[in-house]
Design a protein around this motif. Structure first.
Motif, PDB file in Angstrom:
ATOM      1  N   THR A 100       0.828  -1.209   0.000  1.00 49.58           N
ATOM      2  CA  THR A 100       0.000   0.000   0.000  1.00 49.58           C
ATOM      3  C   THR A 100       0.858   1.253   0.000  1.00 49.58           C
ATOM      4  N   TYR A 101       1.923   1.266   0.810  1.00 55.08           N
ATOM      5  CA  TYR A 101       2.835   2.411   0.807  1.00 55.08           C
ATOM      6  C   TYR A 101       3.402   2.650  -0.588  1.00 55.08           C
ATOM      7  N   LYS A 102       3.781   1.572  -1.260  1.00 62.40           N
ATOM      8  CA  LYS A 102       4.385   1.701  -2.590  1.00 62.40           C
ATOM      9  C   LYS A 102       3.380   2.171  -3.641  1.00 62.40           C
ATOM     10  N   SER A 103       2.096   1.960  -3.380  1.00 60.16           N
ATOM     11  CA  SER A 103       1.075   2.383  -4.348  1.00 60.16           C
ATOM     12  C   SER A 103       0.772   3.876  -4.274  1.00 60.16           C
ATOM     13  N   ILE A 104       1.246   4.539  -3.216  1.00 62.63           N
ATOM     14  CA  ILE A 104       0.968   5.966  -3.029  1.00 62.63           C
ATOM     15  C   ILE A 104       1.902   6.785  -3.899  1.00 62.63           C
ATOM     16  N   ARG A 105       1.343   7.726  -4.655  1.00 60.42           N
ATOM     17  CA  ARG A 105       2.116   8.582  -5.547  1.00 60.42           C
ATOM     18  C   ARG A 105       2.043  10.022  -5.054  1.00 60.42           C
ATOM     19  N   SER A 106       3.196  10.666  -5.008  1.00 60.81           N
ATOM     20  CA  SER A 106       3.249  12.059  -4.571  1.00 60.81           C
ATOM     21  C   SER A 106       4.489  12.712  -5.152  1.00 60.81           C
ATOM     22  N   THR A 107       4.382  14.013  -5.432  1.00 60.13           N
ATOM     23  CA  THR A 107       5.539  14.770  -5.920  1.00 60.13           C
ATOM     24  C   THR A 107       6.243  15.503  -4.773  1.00 60.13           C
ATOM     25  N   SER A 108       5.702  15.398  -3.570  1.00 60.55           N
ATOM     26  CA  SER A 108       6.288  16.087  -2.415  1.00 60.55           C
ATOM     27  C   SER A 108       7.468  15.289  -1.866  1.00 60.55           C
ATOM     28  N   PRO A 109       8.658  15.889  -1.774  1.00 61.57           N
ATOM     29  CA  PRO A 109       9.811  15.176  -1.206  1.00 61.57           C
ATOM     30  C   PRO A 109       9.567  14.745   0.234  1.00 61.57           C
ATOM     31  N   LYS A 110       8.858  15.578   1.015  1.00 57.51           N
ATOM     32  CA  LYS A 110       8.589  15.241   2.410  1.00 57.51           C
ATOM     33  C   LYS A 110       7.726  13.988   2.521  1.00 57.51           C
ATOM     34  N   ILE A 111       6.702  13.913   1.680  1.00 59.97           N
ATOM     35  CA  ILE A 111       5.816  12.749   1.715  1.00 59.97           C
ATOM     36  C   ILE A 111       6.562  11.509   1.232  1.00 59.97           C
ATOM     37  N   LYS A 112       7.366  11.673   0.178  1.00 57.89           N
ATOM     38  CA  LYS A 112       8.152  10.545  -0.305  1.00 57.89           C
ATOM     39  C   LYS A 112       9.104  10.036   0.767  1.00 57.89           C
ATOM     40  N   GLN A 113       9.729  10.961   1.461  1.00 61.90           N
ATOM     41  CA  GLN A 113      10.649  10.581   2.535  1.00 61.90           C
ATOM     42  C   GLN A 113       9.911   9.810   3.624  1.00 61.90           C
ATOM     43  N   GLN A 114       8.703  10.279   3.962  1.00 59.51           N
ATOM     44  CA  GLN A 114       7.890   9.585   4.958  1.00 59.51           C
ATOM     45  C   GLN A 114       7.541   8.170   4.500  1.00 59.51           C
ATOM     46  N   LEU A 115       7.171   8.038   3.230  1.00 57.82           N
ATOM     47  CA  LEU A 115       6.811   6.726   2.690  1.00 57.82           C
ATOM     48  C   LEU A 115       8.004   5.779   2.715  1.00 57.82           C
ATOM     49  N   TYR A 116       9.172   6.265   2.271  1.00 53.13           N
ATOM     50  CA  TYR A 116      10.368   5.425   2.275  1.00 53.13           C
ATOM     51  C   TYR A 116      10.704   4.973   3.699  1.00 53.13           C
ATOM     52  N   TYR A 117      10.556   5.881   4.646  1.00 52.77           N
ATOM     53  CA  TYR A 117      10.858   5.560   6.048  1.00 52.77           C
ATOM     54  C   TYR A 117       9.910   4.477   6.556  1.00 52.77           C
ATOM     55  N   ASN A 118       8.612   4.610   6.254  1.00 50.88           N
ATOM     56  CA  ASN A 118       7.638   3.617   6.703  1.00 50.88           C
ATOM     57  C   ASN A 118       7.877   2.257   6.052  1.00 50.88           C
ATOM     58  N   ILE A 119       8.222   2.276   4.749  1.00 51.77           N
ATOM     59  CA  ILE A 119       8.506   1.016   4.041  1.00 51.77           C
ATOM     60  C   ILE A 119       9.713   0.332   4.675  1.00 51.77           C
ATOM     61  N   ALA A 120      10.743   1.122   4.978  1.00 54.08           N
ATOM     62  CA  ALA A 120      11.940   0.561   5.601  1.00 54.08           C
ATOM     63  C   ALA A 120      11.615  -0.059   6.952  1.00 54.08           C
ATOM     64  N   ASN A 121      10.776   0.614   7.751  1.00 55.02           N
ATOM     65  CA  ASN A 121      10.371   0.067   9.051  1.00 55.02           C
ATOM     66  C   ASN A 121       9.650  -1.272   8.884  1.00 55.02           C
ATOM     67  N   ALA A 122       8.779  -1.357   7.872  1.00 55.82           N
ATOM     68  CA  ALA A 122       8.044  -2.601   7.633  1.00 55.82           C
ATOM     69  C   ALA A 122       8.993  -3.725   7.230  1.00 55.82           C
ATOM     70  N   TYR A 123       9.946  -3.423   6.348  1.00 53.63           N
ATOM     71  CA  TYR A 123      10.927  -4.441   5.967  1.00 53.63           C
ATOM     72  C   TYR A 123      11.765  -4.870   7.179  1.00 53.63           C
ATOM     73  N   ALA A 124      12.079  -3.925   8.051  1.00 51.60           N
ATOM     74  CA  ALA A 124      12.848  -4.268   9.248  1.00 51.60           C
ATOM     75  C   ALA A 124      12.070  -5.245  10.127  1.00 51.60           C
ATOM     76  N   MET A 125      10.757  -5.031  10.242  1.00 54.44           N
ATOM     77  CA  MET A 125       9.940  -5.930  11.042  1.00 54.44           C
ATOM     78  C   MET A 125       9.853  -7.320  10.422  1.00 54.44           C
ATOM     79  N   LEU A 126       9.996  -7.388   9.086  1.00 55.50           N
ATOM     80  CA  LEU A 126      10.017  -8.679   8.394  1.00 55.50           C
ATOM     81  C   LEU A 126      11.414  -9.296   8.390  1.00 55.50           C
ATOM     82  N   GLU A 127      12.379  -8.568   9.001  1.00 59.46           N
ATOM     83  CA  GLU A 127      13.779  -8.984   9.043  1.00 59.46           C
ATOM     84  C   GLU A 127      14.394  -9.059   7.653  1.00 59.46           C
ATOM     85  N   SER A 128      13.843  -8.293   6.727  1.00 62.68           N
ATOM     86  CA  SER A 128      14.441  -8.134   5.392  1.00 62.68           C
ATOM     87  C   SER A 128      15.374  -6.938   5.464  1.00 62.68           C
TER      88      SER A 128
END
Length: 510
Positions: free
Chosen positions: A363-391
């Motif tokens: 779902t995070y990856k499906s979100i589209r935005s031109t705002s650098p702040k929002i993109k940064q937030q999305l990347y951070y959340n995706i990274a947290n999710a991968y960390a929880m999956l131990e990826s």
């Protein structure tokens, strides 16, 4: 949807009475409905949108609170610590727009709240600080000033609330204050006569030679304030009077307000809907082009209805999310026809809280935005999710992407932890987890202490290290919260560990 000026709705009462008692002529009814719609427009209906960063004017201040054992003395009622704590609360109320940082210190200083204009967060940090868990008994102004000198925040307005402890080296303290570029205001807590300190069991505190400990305010404080052209104050009869004195002192210094960044909530204005409807009704009654206006009204009405329904379901989704009713949140999001960025973010955060990390990532990856702040937030959340999956390798990639879009201490800290976890995973040396953004109030101190600590793989939230069972690991993983979670938690054991560091080797504990 919410109303910014709900008090205007009181005008609907007389209009409703007129509508009920008026004649049944259609034109009279329409005119009353038009007036009601105008009143609704004046009430400013809005739809809350996501938080956005904005620049505001505010003075930067640092409040350093002495939490050493001597602050339990009762020569200032009820205790020195309680008096200082209440003074801080009153000071926050008197300076609502200022950018304030809160530091607690004994032998070691610790950041409790980073610079913020949201004083509710500071009060929460202050209320959650429990002096009973603090083992260090000394007071080190030297370490406090050294830590402040490392902060790259330019000129600092420091309000120091302390009894001074046993500090003696005036020249060294003066040099540290001057090198740190500090405007110093000291609130000396305690009396020159001093008093004994009572233990939990009611006995009086004694030193190692079995002599009673008499705690007095250190006269060095007044000399220090004078040597650096600062201000020295003593406690007044009341907390409010003391806070007013501090505020007056800051005002006399004429410190210029600076531009600071703050997250502010923005709104989507909806007053156009009732206003437009009122205009349409007016022209329909008083013009001949009724059929054309009726077609236009029907078209706009359908669009407005769809938009308002989506906003209604999104608002319900927000409420159920805050109430931790995640199933209801997903149900409301599914009823939204046109998915917005906010609705997709809420859905992704919901998946995250339900530990459906793969769905959250999708779902995070499906979100589209031109705002650098929002993109940064999305990347951070995706990274947290991968960390929880131990990826961990994928988590590294997305933390790096977040950092490429701008400075983010949390992402940098988490990237460091992920690198350690990736190396330790094969050796099964233990587990640690990256901080969520909710732990930002202690991130600066945690990062510095991590460098000094031997157990570098422990996060600032206080999660355990090696030797855990699988069940314990799962419990620790659940502490990594998503960025949208605004719940407040008591200070973790790691906070007290950082304050109490080295308490066994204290040389001058009083």
């Amino acid at each position: 949807m919410t109303l910014l000026y709900p008090s205007f709705l009181w005008f609907l009462i007389p209009l409703a009475l007129l509508l009920w008692s008026s004649s049944r002529k259609l034109i009279h009814l329409v005119h009353l409905i038009i007036l009601m719609l105008l009143v609704l427009s004046l009430a400013r209906p809005v739809q809350e949108e996501a938080l956005q960063e904005a620049s505001i004017e505010a003075k930067d201040m640092i409040i350093a609170l002495d939490v050493s054992y001597s602050m339990k003395a009762t020569d200032i009622s009820p205790t020195r610590y309680d008096f200082a704590k209440e003074t801080i609360t009153a000071l926050l109320q008197a300076n609502p727009g200022d950018n304030i940082m809160l530091i607690a210190f004994t032998t070691n200083p610790l950041l409790l709240s980073p610079p913020t204009t949201d004083h509710t967060l500071i009060n929460i940090a202050l209320e959650n600080l429990n002096p009973e868990f603090i083992l260090t008994k000394g007071t080190s102004l030297e370490k406090l000033f050294k830590r402040l000198s490392l902060m790259k925040t330019g000129h600092k307005n420091l309000i120091l609330m302390t009894d001074g402890g046993e500090e003696e080296n005036l020249d060294k303290l003066t040099t540290l204050v001057q090198n740190a570029d500090i405007s110093l205001t000291i609130l000396g807590l305690g009396t020159t006569r001093g008093t004994t300190i009572e233990n939990k069991d009611g006995s009086l505190l004694k030193d190692k030679d079995d002599n009673l400990v008499i705690s007095r305010v250190n006269p060095l404080l007044e000399t220090l304030a004078s040597s650096v052209s600062g201000t020295y104050l003593t406690a007044s009869n009341t907390v409010q009077a003391t806070a007013d004195e501090i505020s007056d002192t800051l005002q006399k210094n004429e410190n210029e307000a600076q531009h600071v960044q703050k997250m502010q909530r923005h709104y989507l204005e909806l007053y156009q809907l009732p206003l437009g409807l009122a205009l349409l009704l007016f022209f329909m009654v008083h013009t001949r082009a009724v059929k054309y206006l009726l077609i236009l009204f029907t078209f706009l009405g359908v669009q407005a209805e769809a938009s308002m329904l989506d906003n209604y379901h999104l608002n319900l989704a927000y409420k159920s999310y805050k109430a931790s009713d995640l199933n209801e949140t997903k149900k409301q999001i599914q009823q939204i026809k046109v998915r917005s960025l906010q609705s997709q973010m809420v859905l992704a955060n919901t998946y995250y809280k339900q530990r459906a990390f793969k769905k959250a990532i999708q779902t995070y990856k499906s979100i589209r935005s031109t705002s650098p702040k929002i993109k940064q937030q999305l990347y951070y959340n995706i990274a947290n999710a991968y960390a929880m999956l131990e990826s961990y390798d994928k988590a590294k990639i997305y933390y790096t992407k977040a950092l490429q879009l701008g400075e983010d201490p949390d992402a940098k800290h988490n990237l460091h932890l992920i690198a350690l976890l990736s190396d330790q995973k094969s050796a099964d040396l233990g587990i640690a987890h990256p901080k969520s953004q909710d732990s930002s109030s202690s991130k600066s101190e945690s990062q510095e202490e991590t460098k000094e600590s031997k157990s570098e793989d422990e996060p600032s939230s206080g999660s355990g290290g090696g030797g855990e069972s699988q069940t314990q690991k799962e419990q620790e993983k659940s502490k990594l919260l998503d960025a949208g979670n605004q719940e407040q938690h008591p200070l973790g054991s790691k906070v007290y560990e950082l304050i109490n560091k080295g308490y066994i080797r204290e040389k001058q504990p009083w």
